[in-house]
Design a protein around this motif. Structure first.
Motif, short mmCIF file in Angstrom:
data_model
loop_
_atom_site.label_atom_id
_atom_site.label_comp_id
_atom_site.label_asym_id
_atom_site.label_seq_id
_atom_site.Cartn_x
_atom_site.Cartn_y
_atom_site.Cartn_z
N LYS B 2 15.95 62.51 56.90
CA LYS B 2 15.52 61.53 57.91
C LYS B 2 16.07 60.15 57.56
O LYS B 2 15.96 59.69 56.42
CB LYS B 2 14.00 61.45 57.95
N TYR B 4 16.01 56.08 58.46
CA TYR B 4 15.34 54.95 59.12
C TYR B 4 16.43 54.08 59.75
O TYR B 4 17.31 53.56 59.04
CB TYR B 4 14.54 54.17 58.08
N ILE B 23 19.90 58.11 67.96
CA ILE B 23 19.32 59.40 67.54
C ILE B 23 20.29 60.53 67.85
O ILE B 23 20.48 61.45 67.04
CB ILE B 23 17.96 59.62 68.23
N CYS B 26 23.16 60.50 65.35
CA CYS B 26 22.69 61.04 64.07
C CYS B 26 22.59 62.57 64.13
O CYS B 26 23.00 63.26 63.19
CB CYS B 26 21.32 60.45 63.71
N ALA B 27 22.07 63.07 65.24
CA ALA B 27 21.87 64.52 65.38
C ALA B 27 23.20 65.26 65.27
O ALA B 27 23.26 66.36 64.71
CB ALA B 27 21.18 64.83 66.71
N GLY B 30 23.74 66.03 61.79
CA GLY B 30 22.68 66.74 61.07
C GLY B 30 21.63 65.83 60.47
O GLY B 30 20.92 66.22 59.53
N ILE B 31 21.52 64.61 60.98
CA ILE B 31 20.55 63.64 60.46
C ILE B 31 19.49 63.36 61.54
O ILE B 31 19.82 63.21 62.72
CB ILE B 31 21.27 62.32 60.07
N ILE B 32 18.23 63.32 61.11
CA ILE B 32 17.15 62.96 62.04
C ILE B 32 16.99 61.44 62.01
O ILE B 32 16.56 60.87 61.00
CB ILE B 32 15.83 63.64 61.62
N GLY B 33 17.37 60.79 63.09
CA GLY B 33 17.27 59.32 63.15
C GLY B 33 15.88 58.90 63.58
O GLY B 33 15.33 59.44 64.54
N ARG B 34 15.31 57.95 62.84
CA ARG B 34 13.97 57.44 63.19
C ARG B 34 14.06 55.94 63.48
O ARG B 34 14.16 55.13 62.55
CB ARG B 34 12.99 57.66 62.03
N CYS B 67 11.03 58.40 55.53
CA CYS B 67 12.48 58.57 55.64
C CYS B 67 13.14 58.65 54.26
O CYS B 67 12.64 58.11 53.28
CB CYS B 67 13.09 57.43 56.45
N ARG B 178 26.69 60.78 55.87
CA ARG B 178 26.51 62.24 55.83
C ARG B 178 27.21 62.84 54.60
O ARG B 178 26.72 63.78 53.98
CB ARG B 178 27.08 62.85 57.12
#
Lengths: 181, 181
Positions: B2, B4, B23, B26-27, B30-34, B67, B178
């Motif tokens: 995750k 931030y 977001i 990021c996806a 392979g990253i979860i963006g918050r 995160c 990444r």
């Protein structure tokens, strides 16, 4: 008890004298003040840029590691908010779980300073929504100080801006920090 | 993993759309963006100031705790340096030992921006000595990013400023981050 004395004070033409005065004030309250001055700055500035800035950065981080608390000068500097390097350091102490204290010589609220800044230098995009909340700076800064040290940011109690390098609000902050550590 | 997504993006008039675009980028890696957006900001802004800012601060800190890394938009904001709230957050991640990545849409060096700023809004004290070192911002910021994440601050590779809300340098930064996590 060692306090990292963060702030744009290091940029002052009389930075060494200012640091000595802060150290003396801290000593009166039983605190060892550590200013991030580089005694060998003249030598460092002869180095290539990429070596010079890394030497300063690493020395500052080493001093931060050695200190128990931060006492940050959060007086606005070249913009609407506190000095940028100081803010990295405040965040670092908060992240490390070390106590955070701070003061500002500016009495004007963040919202009023922001409005004046945008009038002088317009934003690149209109209608950027930065809330003031009646605070002295971006909410993350009083948040870091209040939740990190248990005290508010110390401000001129008479509502009058102090000189950029004034030390009376600093002393108020040091005395109050002493009671929390 | 995750991330931030810190930055002054939250102040944009179209902050929700900007966050959704970040977001989505990021996806793809392979990253979860918050993003530190408050979905209930309309309700929060009806609260008294002192409750409102604390609600936002505590929610942001909670999201930071959840995160693994920070990807910070370090584009200058209302002054010579990056957004002040973002800098607290970058410092926090560095202090926590979580990886720090960052980018800026500004191609101009810190020293040149500082000179322009002082020409428009003079310093309160003359001869304040802020060294540029050929860096994009105050040395604590590239320091936090390079020593905190292992990569430099990503800048426009063609030397041309991007729009304040442009996302191409952000994507370059995400792709590089990444490879480090």
């Amino acid at each position: 008890m060692k306090a990292y004395l963060a702030g744009p004070d290091v940029f002052l033409p009389n930075a060494a004298e200012n640091a000595a005065a802060k150290i003396a004030i801290c000593a009166r309250y039983g605190i060892i003040g550590r200013p991030p001055l580089n005694e060998d700055i003249a030598r460092i500035l002869t180095l290539p840029h990429d070596e010079a800035w890394r030497a300063i950065y690493l020395k500052d981080i080493e001093m931060m590691e050695e200190c128990d608390i931060i006492i940050a000068n959060l007086t606005p500097f070249r913009g609407t908010s506190a000095d940028s390097g100081t803010l990295i350091e405040v965040g670092w102490f908060l992240g490390r779980g070390k106590k955070v204290f701070g003061y500002s010589n500016a009495a004007t609220e963040f919202a009023a300073r922001s409005a004046a800044h945008v009038a002088a230098i317009p934003d690149p995009i209109p209608r950027l929504a930065v809330e003031g909340f009646g605070l002295p700076d971006n909410l993350m800064i009083p948040g870091a100080v209040e939740y990190g040290g248990g005290l508010p940011i110390f401000l001129p109690p008479d509502g009058k801006d102090r000189a950029f390098d004034a030390l009376d609000i600093f002393e108020t902050c040091v005395a109050a920090a002493r009671s929390m550590i």
